[in-house]
Design an enzyme around this catalytic site. Structure first.
Site, PDB file in Angstrom:
ATOM      1  N   LYS A 332       0.903  -1.031   0.289  1.00 52.39           N
ATOM      2  CA  LYS A 332      -0.221  -0.155   0.355  1.00 52.39           C
ATOM      3  C   LYS A 332       0.560   0.727  -0.034  1.00 52.39           C
ATOM      4  O   LYS A 332       2.401   1.415   0.549  1.00 52.39           O
ATOM      5  CB  LYS A 332      -0.832  -0.489   1.122  1.00 52.39           C
ATOM      6  CG  LYS A 332      -2.035   1.000   1.383  1.00 52.39           C
ATOM      7  CD  LYS A 332      -2.758   0.853   2.393  1.00 52.39           C
ATOM      8  CE  LYS A 332      -3.866   1.847   2.433  1.00 52.39           C
ATOM      9  NZ  LYS A 332      -4.906   1.478   3.710  1.00 52.39           N
ATOM     10  N   SER A 406     -10.052   1.461   2.439  1.00 56.40           N
ATOM     11  CA  SER A 406      -8.960   1.905   2.121  1.00 56.40           C
ATOM     12  C   SER A 406      -7.844   1.319   1.475  1.00 56.40           C
ATOM     13  O   SER A 406      -7.812   1.566   0.375  1.00 56.40           O
ATOM     14  CB  SER A 406      -7.915   3.132   2.892  1.00 56.40           C
ATOM     15  OG  SER A 406      -6.882   2.417   4.039  1.00 56.40           O
ATOM     16  N   SER A 430     -10.005  -1.435   6.846  1.00 60.93           N
ATOM     17  CA  SER A 430      -9.441  -0.904   5.530  1.00 60.93           C
ATOM     18  C   SER A 430      -8.758  -1.681   4.741  1.00 60.93           C
ATOM     19  O   SER A 430      -9.039  -2.628   3.786  1.00 60.93           O
ATOM     20  CB  SER A 430      -8.122  -0.114   5.248  1.00 60.93           C
ATOM     21  OG  SER A 430      -8.725   1.471   6.106  1.00 60.93           O
TER      22      SER A 430
END
Length: 727
Positions: A332, A406, A430
């Site tokens: 990420k 996310s 997330s």
């Protein structure tokens, strides 16, 4: 041949009766085969030990080790020794033998200088394992300060992390560390079998008596078997040893399967990581046209291929590959990778990292192949996947439906098999919500087990690293590689913590207890989600789960605390005081609206302290729910999300739709739980939206375990997953 091809249960002749063991849950444990105990000039020789006797155990142990490796069993090694400053060495251990009246034998004690360095001191030549039995990459080495392997070590945690319940034990000396370890393991619930030829002591009479004591009284402490029955039993399931001098053969073609066991088996058979890298990169290019917005930074093709070639050159022995050799992954883009920009999907916050996050370094050190950095909801704030200036990926199942956030790019890339696993984050769900929407596993460990150093914080006290993978087993493999105590992480957990015993045999090995939210809490779910959740409950009961009533209130209250209280202010606390004022125009409109609302609330220190006190109360109440005894349950099971929105629905009402998605995730980090989101079947789109068609959409449940109960929670999740796959 990997352990997945082994039978579920094997059996060998043993004393006092046959030893039955499940290979997937069995480890070989080799005790203290160190130079200090086996070679001249070592601590054993100084004690007056019979070196010929212990050295005779090396060849049988080597044979045992080789057959277990080729059968794919997990391998552990131990080494007895102490820190160089001797701070972990009791004074009695130093002086008892040396101070015996008329002592002429113990002229040196632990820590003194011997021919192979300081005796029984870590890092010295004599402390290490003899060359014939040297550990391979991926095998676990436990340094222990005592005679037993469980005192003041992480071995129980590491065995449970690998779902080990049975131990085949070898090593020296029989009367001391070998027997002590088996007794310790017995107390913790493991089924143990010592191998007679692969152990030895300094006194032949002691060896015989020690082994007899282990299996005395119908197996009081465990079993004892001979080497050959085990070799004969495992041999049909072993791969042929790889020869470095054998003539080259045509490398096998790659079938496109990116799960870790499949790649491990293919690489052992000769597949080149270059072939995998080329295949992955080609598919990524194709998929980008179907679902853009997955990536923020992709490593150039030539760099990936050079890395793959370097791996092949570094590990020419196919029988000694690290566990993540040639396994493609991404990370990420809120985590640092040295030399690359970290954007958090917010250009004003972009920086070039000078060092990499420890989790990245850990998987790279075990041979993983880095492909790039993935898209996310800006500043890791959101559960929809619709809040990034770098694009809006959709679910891998349907173009109209959100990917979740996310960690949107992480979960889409794994769901589409672009990579084997992804390193994501989880602050309020997330890593779980987008896993559920893309049919993959999302594992959020107990906070502090994986280092968050190198992570741009979203909410510093709640942030966790998450692992996204195709299967629970793959998530467990990555966790084992990446887990390490990092003193730089202010929320790191001490590596030694309380752990529950294992249930290795009998009805207890299959049973577990679980709780679920009450009907009123589940009423927020779409009707098809409630129906799918009830099916999941039935499956859990069918596999041995006992459903018990629980107090849901601490979970509900902790979830409300996250955004209705002052904790949301921490999302601004990690930014400079004037940052929001200077950068409003650069923020995604929804993120700007959220931050301005937080700013406008003007929360006080008094309110913040009250919320901290409430958090402590709810955490203690949740600990009782997940407690160790009749009043608690092993896991709480919830729907990962209450429904699946379309992109259009989220864009029309971005804040309320986002908030609804966290109904069963927001409390996880507040209460310091470990969480595993697991696919739980699929349903037709028309069941969610009547008249919409029969396209399949994924459903997911999340297993919630207490702090540090990751191993137990992962195993229940794996069993559920396996039961679904076997339907």
């Amino acid at each position: 041949m990997a352990t997945s091809q082994l039978p579920s249960l094997l059996s060998i002749d043993a004393k006092p009766y046959a030893f039955a063991f499940p290979p997937q849950h069995t480890a070989l444990l080799v005790i203290d085969m160190q130079r200090d105990f086996l070679l001249a000039g070592g601590f054993g020789a100084i004690q007056g030990g019979n070196l010929e006797a212990v050295q005779a155990s090396i060849a049988p142990t080597k044979k045992l080790l080789e057959v277990c490796r080729r059968a794919g069993l997990t391998v552990f090694h131990t080494r007895e020794g102490h820190k160089p400053d001797m701070s972990d060495c009791p004074s009695s251990k130093l002086v008892r033998q040396a101070e015996a009246p008329e002592n002429t034998q113990h002229t040196l004690v632990i820590g003194d200088k011997g021919p192979m360095g300081r005796l029984l001191v870590r890092g010295e030549y004599g402390h290490d394992i003899v060359d014939e039995l040297a550990p391979l990459p991926g095998e676990v080495v436990i340094d222990k300060p005592g005679k037993g392997s469980f005192w003041n070590t992480t071995i129980l945690h590491k065995l449970k992390a690998r779902a080990i319940t049975h131990l085949i034990v070898a090593g020296v000396t029989t009367e001391c560390c070998f027997a002590t370890t088996i007794r310790e393991a017995n107390d913790r619930g493991f089924e143990c079998c010592g191998i007679e030829e692969a152990t030895a002591g300094y006194n032949a009479e002691f060896k015989c008596s020690s082994l007899e004591m282990l299996y005395w009284s119908q197996g009081l402490f465990g079993f004892v078997s001979s080497l050959q029955p085990l070799v004969d039993t495992l041999e049909p399931y072993t791969t042929a040893p790889t020869s470095l001098t054998s003539p080259p053969i045509t490398p096998p073609a790659w079938d496109g399967n990116v799960t870790i066991p499949s790649l491990q088996a293919a690489y052992r058979a000769g597949l080149s990581p270059v072939t995998v890298a080329e295949g992955v990169l080609k598919y990524i290019e194709q998929y980008e046209t179907e679902n853009p917005g997955v990536w923020i930074h992709r490593v150039p093709k030539d760099v990936v291929l050079e890395a793959a070639k370097a791996l092949a050159a570094k590990y020419p022995d196919k029988s000694a590959l690290p566990p993540l050799f040639g396994v493609p992954f991404n990370i990420k883009d809120s985590l640092d990778v040295a030399g690359l920009p970290t954007t958090t999907a917010c250009p004003p916050l972009t920086h070039i990292a000078s060092t990499s996050s420890p989790v990245y370094d850990s998987v790279i050190a075990q041979g993983a192949l880095f492909i790039g950095k993935t898209n996310l909801d800006q500043l890791a704030t959101g559960l929809t996947g619709c809040r990034s200036p770098y694009g809006r990926p959709h679910s891998v199942f349907h173009n109209d439906y959100i990917s979740g956030g996310s960690s949107s790019g992480n979960c889409v890339s794994v769901g589409a098999s672009l990579v084997s696993f992804s390193i994501a984050t989880d602050t309020a769900g997330s890593g779980r919500v987008p896993s559920g929407f893309n049919g993959v596993v999302g594992y959020k460990p107990t906070r502090g087990l994986l280092s968050t150093v190198g992570l741009v914080p979203a909410c510093l006290s709640l942030d966790c690293i998450a692992i996204i993978s195709r299967t629970v087993a793959d998530a467990r493999t990555v966790w084992q590689v990446a887990e390490a105590y990092d003193p730089r992480d202010r929320y790191a957990k001490n590596p030694l913590g309380f752990e529950r015993h294992v249930n290795a045999t009998g009805p207890g090995a299959r049973k577990f207890t679980f709780g679920i939210p009450p009907p009123e809490a589940l009423s927020v779910c779409a009707p098809v989600y409630r129906a799918m959740f009830h099916k999941a409950i039935a499956r859990l009961q069918a596999m041995g789960g006992e459903l018990r009533p629980i107090d849901w209130s601490p979970f509900e209250k902790a979830g409300r605390l996250l955004y209705d209280g002052t904790f949301v202010s921490e999302r601004l606390a990690s930014l400079p005081d004037d940052w929001l004022e200077k950068n409003r125009g650069h923020l995604h409109p929804v993120i700007r609206e959220l931050f301005e609302a937080v700013e406008a609330r003007g929360s006080t220190a008094v309110q913040a302290y009250r919320d901290l006190q409430a958090k402590a109360l709810y955490t203690r109440q949740a600990e009782l729910v997940l407690g160790y005894g009749d009043g608690g349950v092993d896991v709480v099971v919830v729907p990962t999300a209450p429904t699946h929105w379309t992109v259009e629905e989220v864009l029309e009402d971005p804040i309320r739709k986002n908030s609804a998605l966290g109904e069963f995730t927001h409390f996880g980090n507040v209460l310091d739980l470990c969480c595993v989101a697991v696919p739980a079947g699929a349903y037709a789109e028309g069941e969610l939206r009547p008249g919409a068609g029969d396209a399949p959409l994924p459903f997911s449940v999340t297993f919630l375990g207490g702090s540090r109960m990751d191993a137990e929670t992962l195993e229940i999740a794996r069993r559920f997953e396996q039961g679904l796959l076997n339907r």
